[in-house]
Design a protein around this motif. Sequence first.
Motif, short mmCIF file in Angstrom:
data_model
loop_
_atom_site.label_atom_id
_atom_site.label_comp_id
_atom_site.label_asym_id
_atom_site.label_seq_id
_atom_site.Cartn_x
_atom_site.Cartn_y
_atom_site.Cartn_z
N UNK A 69 2.23 -23.26 31.18
CA UNK A 69 0.99 -22.78 31.79
C UNK A 69 0.66 -23.73 32.94
N UNK A 70 0.66 -23.21 34.17
CA UNK A 70 0.43 -24.04 35.35
C UNK A 70 -0.99 -23.84 35.88
N UNK A 71 -1.62 -24.94 36.23
CA UNK A 71 -2.94 -24.90 36.85
C UNK A 71 -2.76 -24.58 38.33
N UNK A 72 -3.61 -23.70 38.83
CA UNK A 72 -3.53 -23.34 40.25
C UNK A 72 -4.56 -24.12 41.08
N UNK A 73 -5.10 -25.19 40.52
CA UNK A 73 -6.08 -25.99 41.26
C UNK A 73 -5.44 -26.73 42.43
N UNK A 74 -4.18 -27.02 42.34
CA UNK A 74 -3.51 -27.75 43.42
C UNK A 74 -2.48 -26.88 44.12
N UNK B 236 0.31 -27.10 39.32
CA UNK B 236 0.70 -28.27 38.52
C UNK B 236 0.77 -27.92 37.04
N UNK B 237 1.72 -28.57 36.36
CA UNK B 237 1.84 -28.43 34.91
C UNK B 237 1.01 -29.53 34.27
N UNK B 238 -0.30 -29.31 34.18
CA UNK B 238 -1.22 -30.32 33.67
C UNK B 238 -0.90 -30.74 32.25
N UNK C 225 3.76 -19.73 34.05
CA UNK C 225 2.61 -18.82 34.06
C UNK C 225 1.46 -19.46 34.80
N UNK C 226 1.05 -18.84 35.89
CA UNK C 226 -0.10 -19.33 36.65
C UNK C 226 -1.37 -18.92 35.94
N UNK C 227 -2.21 -19.90 35.62
CA UNK C 227 -3.44 -19.60 34.91
C UNK C 227 -4.39 -18.82 35.80
#
Length: 175
Positions: free
Chosen positions: A124-129, A133-135, A172-174
């Motif tokens: 699950x990847x964060x789309x904040x950056x 990113x894989x937080x 997977x983009x959150x």
Amino acid sequence: MQIVFQGTGLKIAEDFVGWARDERAKGVRLICIEGLMCSGKSRLLKQLGSCFCALDLDCYLPKNASVEVEWVAQVRQGGAVAGIQQAMATNDCVVVAGAVGWPVVEPIAAELKVNAVRRVYIKALSTRGDPPMWDEYDHLQRRQRPTLYTRSIDEYHRVSEPWGLADLVLERLLD
């Protein structure tokens, strides 16, 4: 050669189903999906619909799983293996998902031809950056979860790095 698909949950599900159909046509009998908690494994299984026989290893955990016992120690391994074998007897390809799936699936996979088994890892990847990113990976390296149950899942991923062994990685983009 590892393949990577990146997209939203729906796009990832569509890409995965297409890939799995292609692999089934090549003779793949067993697909094991792994990923950290809340990465989207169960959601992905639900989106498979009736095209594949799908088994969630969480169904083989006790209803009141103890937070002070490791995940793999609580999975009813005999029941899971029997369930997978039964599903394989009546289906041409079975998809199994679990946070620590490979240790449960591996004895069955060892009996199959190498080209009849595929491993999949979902992140699950964060789309904040930019780029996403894989937080969870970063947290995996820096923090310790509060229970033995959750720490055991993290430890498996930290030590085994199953994403590196996967034939397919789903990012997977959150939403």
